[in-house]
Design a protein around this motif. Structure first.
Motif, short mmCIF file in Angstrom:
data_model
loop_
_atom_site.label_atom_id
_atom_site.label_comp_id
_atom_site.label_asym_id
_atom_site.label_seq_id
_atom_site.Cartn_x
_atom_site.Cartn_y
_atom_site.Cartn_z
N ILE A 118 -3.25 0.20 -3.55
CA ILE A 118 -2.74 -1.10 -3.10
C ILE A 118 -2.40 -1.92 -4.35
O ILE A 118 -3.20 -2.00 -5.28
CB ILE A 118 -3.78 -1.85 -2.24
CG1 ILE A 118 -4.01 -1.12 -0.92
CG2 ILE A 118 -3.32 -3.29 -1.97
CD1 ILE A 118 -5.08 -1.73 -0.03
N ARG A 150 0.85 -1.19 0.00
CA ARG A 150 0.00 0.00 0.00
C ARG A 150 0.88 1.23 0.00
O ARG A 150 1.79 1.34 0.82
CB ARG A 150 -0.90 0.05 1.23
CG ARG A 150 -1.81 1.29 1.23
CD ARG A 150 -2.47 1.56 2.57
NE ARG A 150 -1.53 2.11 3.54
CZ ARG A 150 -1.88 2.66 4.71
NH1 ARG A 150 -3.16 2.71 5.05
NH2 ARG A 150 -0.97 3.12 5.55
N TYR A 197 -5.02 6.26 -1.39
CA TYR A 197 -4.05 5.17 -1.34
C TYR A 197 -4.16 4.32 -2.60
O TYR A 197 -5.20 4.33 -3.27
CB TYR A 197 -4.23 4.29 -0.09
CG TYR A 197 -5.47 3.41 -0.10
CD1 TYR A 197 -5.50 2.20 -0.79
CD2 TYR A 197 -6.62 3.79 0.58
CE1 TYR A 197 -6.64 1.41 -0.81
CE2 TYR A 197 -7.76 3.00 0.58
CZ TYR A 197 -7.76 1.82 -0.12
OH TYR A 197 -8.89 1.04 -0.15
N ARG A 204 0.24 5.14 0.59
CA ARG A 204 -0.76 6.11 1.01
C ARG A 204 -0.14 7.49 0.93
O ARG A 204 1.05 7.67 1.24
CB ARG A 204 -1.20 5.79 2.44
CG ARG A 204 -2.36 6.64 2.95
CD ARG A 204 -2.93 6.01 4.21
NE ARG A 204 -3.75 6.93 4.99
CZ ARG A 204 -5.04 7.12 4.81
NH1 ARG A 204 -5.69 6.47 3.86
NH2 ARG A 204 -5.73 7.97 5.58
N MET A 226 -5.68 -1.55 -6.46
CA MET A 226 -6.90 -1.13 -5.77
C MET A 226 -6.69 0.29 -5.23
O MET A 226 -5.54 0.69 -5.08
CB MET A 226 -7.18 -2.10 -4.61
CG MET A 226 -7.60 -3.47 -5.09
SD MET A 226 -7.14 -4.74 -3.89
CE MET A 226 -5.47 -5.11 -4.33
N PRO A 227 -7.69 1.05 -4.85
CA PRO A 227 -9.08 0.64 -4.75
C PRO A 227 -9.82 0.73 -6.09
O PRO A 227 -9.45 1.41 -6.96
CB PRO A 227 -9.67 1.66 -3.79
CG PRO A 227 -8.87 2.89 -3.99
CD PRO A 227 -7.50 2.42 -4.34
#
Lengths: 279, 171
Positions: free
Chosen positions: B158, B95, B156, B97, B170-171
């Motif tokens: 992923i 991830r 973020y 962010r 993702m998201p």
């Protein structure tokens, strides 16, 4: 109705929505589980705060201090980590929630693994664990858009086993006890399209049109007709797909990207491809 | 008169749930889950926020993430710019962010990684460095606003990595 009455009704509804997000602590009292009852009363204070906030987390920590097996606090603590993409902390917390209340939380964990982290096998394992202990309906996703069996079917599809996915979907559709949800026909239609069963795909996508018509639905109908060599129907549906997309009649989920989502660029490329073929 | 009373009563209740209080020193939490404090050793000094204490989450302002050309464009950027390495065959979840400020600029990038068992794990740097470089270069994040105007917001990405290849974003 007077203006005052209207204001009061709106205010009461807003208040009820806040309160309804909390658990009914009396459930624990009826079960003579005073420890969870007391933890639940502590946890009630958290619901006035945003779930991302320090206050919310700290109050739920106090509830856990009171009752270390109060699954509801772990579950609620996990939500902000889920939504912020912190899969490590989320998994620790949701595992605790599942450990202390398996039946209530295992399906939800599976759904989150699928929707937030595309952990298809993890989701299948959780949903099948739930099926193993459930006598009746295993229930729906958070938000209610998907039955967990449909979520399981989509996971199998994403892992490449489209035949198994179709088999689960067909069985689910046959069971009259199940409520067909807003995207079920679309997903089954796309599964048939992927296995080149175009007639069946068109049947499902037309059912989707009747129930909840979407740009995605029209896009996949267009692809089916293209595969079947019907260019005029392809043009009709792809044009409609673009119109609907621009009107915002498309699959949009809160937080994450839905399976079988189509983007404007994909529709445009299909249109351009058709225009090139016409020249 | 009753309108004024209800208005003030509602304001009191709303501020109870919305206020960003300063964080006590003994708290193990930041003001909000996932907050990223400025770190002069890591962060671009030219990256500033409009309203530090009211940084939103992307899903507070719009249902799904907002990028020019949608997620389709974002996926394509990583598909074309990420170069899998023969040596880096690692797998796991990563991830990244960060914050998109009220001008659409990005900063305060932070990375977290795990294996597919959701346990903390350092994924091969040849993979994470590339993902970070590409993420920092993204210029299409949309300015998101609420009723008061453009907001700073957390976003973020992923990445699911299998044998050194990006499998999903993702998201």
């Amino acid at each position: 109705m007077t203006k005052l009455t209207k204001y009061i009704i709106v205010w009461v509804i807003a208040l009820c929505q806040t309160i309804s997000s909390a658990q009914n602590c009396n459930v624990f009292l009826y079960q003579k589980d005073t420890l969870q009852y007391e933890a639940c009363l502590i946890a009630e204070d958290a619901y006035q705060y945003y779930q991302y906030s320090r206050e919310y987390q700290e109050i739920l920590d106090k509830a856990i201090e009171k009752c270390p097996h109060f699954s509801y606090a772990y579950l609620n603590k996990s939500t902000a980590y889920l939504k912020s993409g912190d899969f490590i902390t989320w998994k620790y917390l949701i595992d605790k929630a599942v450990e202390y209340n398996f039946r209530e939380n295992i399906g939800y964990r599976g759904w989150c693994k699928f929707m937030f982290f595309r952990d298809y096998q993890g989701a299948i394992d959780d949903i099948e664990s739930l099926e193993a202990v459930s006598k009746g309906n295993i229930g729906y996703s958070a938000g209610g858009h998907y039955h967990l069996k449909v979520a399981k079917a989509l996971c199998y599809k994403q892992l490449g086993d489209v035949d198994k996915a179709i088999s689960i979907m067909e069985q689910y559709m046959l069971d009259s006890a199940n409520q067909i949800s807003v995207f079920d026909h679309l997903h089954l239609g796309v599964m048939y399209l992927e296995t080149e069963a175009y007639d069946k795909a068109i049947t499902q996508l037309n059912l989707q049109s009747v129930q909840n018509d979407l740009a995605e639905n029209q896009y996949y109908l267009a692809l089916c007709h293209k595969k079947m060599g019907n260019d005029s129907l392809f043009s009709e549906h792809i044009t409609k797909a673009k119109e609907m997309y621009l009107r915002n009649q498309k699959m949009v989920f809160h937080y994450t990207e839905p399976i079988d989502r189509v983007y404007l660029e994909e529709i445009n490329q299909a249109l351009i491809g058709n225009e090139k073929a016409d020249k | 008169m009753y309108k004024i009373i209800i208005f003030f009563f509602s304001i009191i209740i709303m501020t109870q749930s919305c206020q960003h209080l300063s964080v006590p020193k003994d708290s193990r939490y930041l003001s909000m889950v996932g907050d990223i404090a400025n770190d002069p050793k890591l962060d671009d000094p030219n990256f500033t926020l409009c309203d530090e204490k009211n940084t939103k989450q992307y899903h507070n302002l719009y249902e799904e993430m907002q990028y020019e050309g949608e997620k389709y464009a974002l996926d394509n950027i990583f598909a074309t710019q990420f170069k899998p390495s023969e040596e880096a065959k690692d797998s796991g979840m990563i991830r990244i962010r960060f914050i998109v400020n009220c001008k659409g600029e990005t900063g305060r990038f932070r990375l977290m990684s795990s294996g597919y068992d959701y346990k903390k794990k350092q994924v091969d740097k040849a993979i994470t460095d590339q993902l970070m470089t590409i993420t920092k270069s993204l210029k299409g994040w949309k300015i998101l606003s609420d009723k008061k105007g453009p907001k700073d917001y957390y976003q973020y990405l992923i990445f699911k990595i299998t044998d050194g290849q990006i499998k999903e974003i993702m998201p």
